[in-house]
Structures are given as C-alpha cells and as structure tokens.
Write an enzyme that holds these catalytic residues in place. Structure first.
Site, PDB file in Angstrom:
ATOM      1  N   ASP A 194       0.795  -1.237   0.000  1.00  0.00           N
ATOM      2  CA  ASP A 194       0.000   0.000   0.000  1.00  0.00           C
ATOM      3  C   ASP A 194       0.823   1.281   0.000  1.00  0.00           C
ATOM      4  O   ASP A 194       0.686   2.112  -0.883  1.00  0.00           O
ATOM      5  CB  ASP A 194      -0.968  -0.007   1.191  1.00  0.00           C
ATOM      6  CG  ASP A 194      -1.922   1.171   1.172  1.00  0.00           C
ATOM      7  OD1 ASP A 194      -2.393   1.530   0.080  1.00  0.00           O
ATOM      8  OD2 ASP A 194      -2.199   1.736   2.236  1.00  0.00           O
TER       9      ASP A 194
ATOM     10  N   ASN B 272     -14.667   0.282 -10.595  1.00  0.00           N
ATOM     11  CA  ASN B 272     -14.589   0.989  -9.319  1.00  0.00           C
ATOM     12  C   ASN B 272     -13.154   1.188  -8.851  1.00  0.00           C
ATOM     13  O   ASN B 272     -12.915   1.601  -7.710  1.00  0.00           O
ATOM     14  CB  ASN B 272     -15.385   0.245  -8.241  1.00  0.00           C
ATOM     15  CG  ASN B 272     -14.860  -1.157  -7.977  1.00  0.00           C
ATOM     16  OD1 ASN B 272     -13.894  -1.603  -8.600  1.00  0.00           O
ATOM     17  ND2 ASN B 272     -15.493  -1.861  -7.060  1.00  0.00           N
TER      18      ASN B 272
ATOM     19  N   LEU C 160      -3.905  -6.282  -0.873  1.00  0.00           N
ATOM     20  CA  LEU C 160      -2.876  -6.579  -1.872  1.00  0.00           C
ATOM     21  C   LEU C 160      -1.483  -6.206  -1.372  1.00  0.00           C
ATOM     22  O   LEU C 160      -1.310  -5.239  -0.631  1.00  0.00           O
ATOM     23  CB  LEU C 160      -3.155  -5.808  -3.164  1.00  0.00           C
ATOM     24  CG  LEU C 160      -4.511  -6.027  -3.831  1.00  0.00           C
ATOM     25  CD1 LEU C 160      -4.698  -5.038  -4.982  1.00  0.00           C
ATOM     26  CD2 LEU C 160      -4.654  -7.462  -4.325  1.00  0.00           C
TER      27      LEU C 160
ATOM     28  N   CYS D 166     -16.190  -6.759 -16.214  1.00  0.00           N
ATOM     29  CA  CYS D 166     -17.183  -5.747 -15.830  1.00  0.00           C
ATOM     30  C   CYS D 166     -18.247  -5.544 -16.918  1.00  0.00           C
ATOM     31  O   CYS D 166     -19.392  -5.220 -16.621  1.00  0.00           O
ATOM     32  CB  CYS D 166     -16.509  -4.407 -15.517  1.00  0.00           C
ATOM     33  SG  CYS D 166     -15.629  -4.385 -13.941  1.00  0.00           S
TER      34      CYS D 166
ATOM     35  N   LYS E  61      -7.516  16.358   7.107  1.00  0.00           N
ATOM     36  CA  LYS E  61      -7.515  16.921   8.464  1.00  0.00           C
ATOM     37  C   LYS E  61      -8.182  18.293   8.559  1.00  0.00           C
ATOM     38  O   LYS E  61      -8.420  18.783   9.663  1.00  0.00           O
ATOM     39  CB  LYS E  61      -6.081  17.002   8.983  1.00  0.00           C
ATOM     40  CG  LYS E  61      -5.474  15.637   9.266  1.00  0.00           C
ATOM     41  CD  LYS E  61      -4.154  15.751  10.008  1.00  0.00           C
ATOM     42  CE  LYS E  61      -3.632  14.374  10.409  1.00  0.00           C
ATOM     43  NZ  LYS E  61      -2.370  14.439  11.182  1.00  0.00           N
TER      44      LYS E  61
ATOM     45  N   CYS F 231     -18.897   1.744  -3.573  1.00  0.00           N
ATOM     46  CA  CYS F 231     -18.613   1.176  -4.898  1.00  0.00           C
ATOM     47  C   CYS F 231     -18.317  -0.314  -4.819  1.00  0.00           C
ATOM     48  O   CYS F 231     -18.377  -1.014  -5.832  1.00  0.00           O
ATOM     49  CB  CYS F 231     -17.473   1.934  -5.580  1.00  0.00           C
ATOM     50  SG  CYS F 231     -15.879   1.789  -4.752  1.00  0.00           S
TER      51      CYS F 231
ATOM     52  N   ARG G  38      -4.126   8.434  10.570  1.00  0.00           N
ATOM     53  CA  ARG G  38      -4.046   9.899  10.533  1.00  0.00           C
ATOM     54  C   ARG G  38      -4.298  10.523  11.911  1.00  0.00           C
ATOM     55  O   ARG G  38      -4.385  11.741  12.036  1.00  0.00           O
ATOM     56  CB  ARG G  38      -5.059  10.444   9.531  1.00  0.00           C
ATOM     57  CG  ARG G  38      -4.786  10.060   8.098  1.00  0.00           C
ATOM     58  CD  ARG G  38      -3.713  10.897   7.465  1.00  0.00           C
ATOM     59  NE  ARG G  38      -4.233  12.185   7.039  1.00  0.00           N
ATOM     60  CZ  ARG G  38      -3.464  13.202   6.617  1.00  0.00           C
ATOM     61  NH1 ARG G  38      -2.162  13.069   6.614  1.00  0.00           N
ATOM     62  NH2 ARG G  38      -4.003  14.328   6.229  1.00  0.00           N
TER      63      ARG G  38
END
Length: 377
Positions: free
Chosen positions: A134, A155, A169, A188, A222, A243, A295
């Site tokens: 990520d 999506n 992933l 899709c 933020k 989605c 965060r």
C-alpha cells in the site's frame, strides 16, 4: 536452478502460511499506468497520499537493482460482522470501512511477505528482494492486475473471481526470473452499478477516480470537509464501501479466513458521542491497531461530528456545545457549529448565537453563520 519448480514450491508454501492468492509478473515498466498517472496529475485527481514521483510508481528498476519478476499476493477479508451492534436513537454509531476492520492489514501482509522473503532467501542465496504494501512506491492494483490476481474493475478495485474485491494486496520485486502468469480478462462488461452508487460522483468513468471527491479520501483529510460533501458522508468515520457493496461480483462474498481480520464491532462501528472527547491515549488504545487510525484522532472526531449531524441527534447538542465552546482546534469548533445548525432547535440556536459573540477565527465564524442560517430557514 529449476525456477519453474521453485515457483510451484513457493505457491504451495504461500498456501501454508495463509496467502489466499498469489500471482507472478515481469518487472517491466508499467507504461500504460504511467500515462494514466500523468493524466490524473494533470487533472488534479490525485489524493496527495501517493508516491509523488511517477517514475518510481511505474518502473521497478528504480526500486531494485536488475529486477526480473514481481510476486503479487492477495488476502481476503470479511465483508460482514459476525457480531452486530445496532445504531439507536441517543446511541448513534459511526462505521469504519471494511478494509479497516480487524488488525491493520499493513502488518498482516508484511508478515506474509517477510515469510516469502525468508523462503526465497534460503532457496536462492543472494536473491535481491523488496516487498511493499500500500504505502510502497508501486501501484498495488497495477501489479496485481498484470500478475493475474484479478481484473481492474470500473470501481478502481482489483476484482478476483474467488473473493470479489474484498482483498488486501501486496507485492515483492525480485531478482529471480519467475515465469509470469497471464492477466485476467475484464469481466465488468457494460455494468455501471459502482459508478451509479458513488455518493459524490468521484468515479468519473470506469477505472478513473477523482480522489479529491472520494469519500474514502475526504474522511482521511484533516481540514474542513467542503460543505457539498458533508451530507453525503453520512455516518462514515473512515473510508467508504459504496462502490464495493454495489458491485455484483461482491454479492454474497464474505470470507473469514484470518482471525486477525475479524472486527471488534465496538471498534468497527463505534458509538459517536464518546469519540468527541476521547484522549490521545484512549484513542491509541482503542483504535491504534486498525488501519483507519493512521491519521490520528482528529479526522475521526471531525467525521463523528458530521455523522451526528447526519442523524440529527438532538441528544448530542450538549456534547457539540462543549466542542464549540472549549475545543482548541478550529476545524472541530467549526464543524460542530455546522452540525448544531443541521440538528436545529432552540438550544442549538442559543449556543451558536453565544459562540458568534466570542469566536475569533474567521473560518469558525463562517461555519457558525452557516449553522444559524440553517436554523432560521
């Protein structure tokens, strides 16, 4: 060395350690992705959380010396809670997106990749390996798509035939010349259910996302959330699944393969009012192990305020009054003032009029005015 046998052995080992799907691709540059990313940058559609250097996102050779292959992995996560908690009048709850249920997936996948690295280092001494999940430079979905894990849905999620898009992933760049797998056919078709379901129109077209309009992105910022998006956020306090839940490929998909991914319902769907006054220590203890805490508490608290406004929770007026009058952070005071306007009533009006007389911050004053005008309408 027999690299074909090594690949088979690695696939077998991956199953032993709980990897649900594994695929292999070349370490060639991602040319088509590079063009798309340049276009996204030109349009201002990026979130700002990505690796800023597009070359690093698309050229594995800039991340590992003389790469020969990339291994992609996928782990399926639950889409439903085994134990449910209900949001009730006076005890309203927010919701974290499914990808933030259970233990932070970064830790789970890094552990799996570390085990794959150890396996390969023992079998191929001197092999060069670089794993990421990520937050790494490479685009996870582009790697997974080319490695045959699934196809890239409209999506913008990887959709697997086995688990839908409810997968985490990760990938590993290697100096080992593994034979690549075939990419999967896009299934899709003419379906546009994900585009139709997007609350803010962030899915510009199939496969193209304007992150600046995406609720998943907005809930992680933020500052003040632009007013046009606040009503659309609903009770989401981190991320958005619209989605995904709209996708026909996800219908009936719910996998509970990994105990560490099981959600604590009181964390995944927490009571809103207590979040407004939670201390840093309590926030870390309560939410620190989930991905949605990365965060810090400020975005979660701001989103909880918006969720209380969504419910028009009159029992939260006193809680919001405390925020408006005592919170040192302008974003919290201003968002709470707006929320009081959405909830309405004589008490909310009195609180806002009183706050207008003493507030010094221009942004907060603007939110107070919005709140008062909503009540007066």
């Amino acid at each position: 060395m027999d690299y074909r046998q090594l690949k088979e052995d690695l696939i077998a080992y991956s199953k032993e350690i709980g990897i649900d799907k594994i695929g292999f691709t070349t370490a060639d540059p991602f040319g088509e992705l590079k063009n798309r990313l340049i276009r996204q940058q030109e349009l201002g559609y990026q979130s700002g959380f990505e690796e800023p250097v597009i070359e690093k996102r698309t050229n594995p050779a800039l991340l590992l010396e003389k790469p020969r292959s990339i291994i992609a992995i996928a782990l399926a996560y639950p889409s439903k809670m085994s134990v449910r908690v209900e949001s009730k009048k006076g005890a309203r709850r927010g919701i974290f997106a499914r990808a933030s249920w259970g233990l932070d997936y970064h830790h789970i996948l890094r552990d799996k990749l570390a085990k794959l690295e150890a396996f390969l280092a023992e079998r191929v001494p001197g092999a060069r390996l670089k794993s990421m999940v990520d937050t790494g430079e490479l685009a996870d979905r582009a790697v997974a798509e080319r490695a045959g894990i699934g196809w890239s849905g409209k999506n913008c999620s990887i959709i697997t035939p086995e688990f839908g898009s409810y997968v985490y992933l990760g990938e590993m760049i290697t100096s080992i010349p593994f034979e690549p797998d075939m990419p999967m056919e896009d299934k899709c078709g003419t379906c546009t259910k994900c585009l139709d379901a997007c609350p803010t129109g962030a899915l510009v077209q199939g496969g193209q996302l304007n992150a600046q309009r995406c609720i998943a992105f907005l809930t992680q910022t933020k500052g003040f959330i632009p007013e046009e998006f606040r009503d659309k956020i609903g009770n989401r306090i981190y991320g958005c699944d619209s989605c995904q839940t709209a996708c026909p490929e996800n219908k009936g998909r719910d996998y509970h393969f990994h105990q560490e991914m099981e959600p604590d319902p009181e964390t995944a769907k927490p009571l809103l009012k207590p979040i407004l006054t939670i201390s840093n220590r309590d926030f870390k203890e309560r939410f620190g192990k989930v991905a949605g805490s990365w965060r810090g508490k400020k975005p979660i608290q701001r989103n909880a305020i918006i969720a209380l406004a969504h419910f028009k929770d009159e029992t939260a007026v006193e809680d919001l009054k405390e925020v408006v009058e005592k919170d040192p952070r302008p974003v919290m005071r201003g968002t709470a003032a707006w929320a009081l306007g959405k909830i309405g009533g004589a008490d909310a009006s009195f609180i806002l009029e009183k706050a207008r007389a003493v507030e010094k911050d221009a942004d907060v004053l603007a939110e107070i005015e919005k709140g008062i005008s909503m009540i007066e309408e």
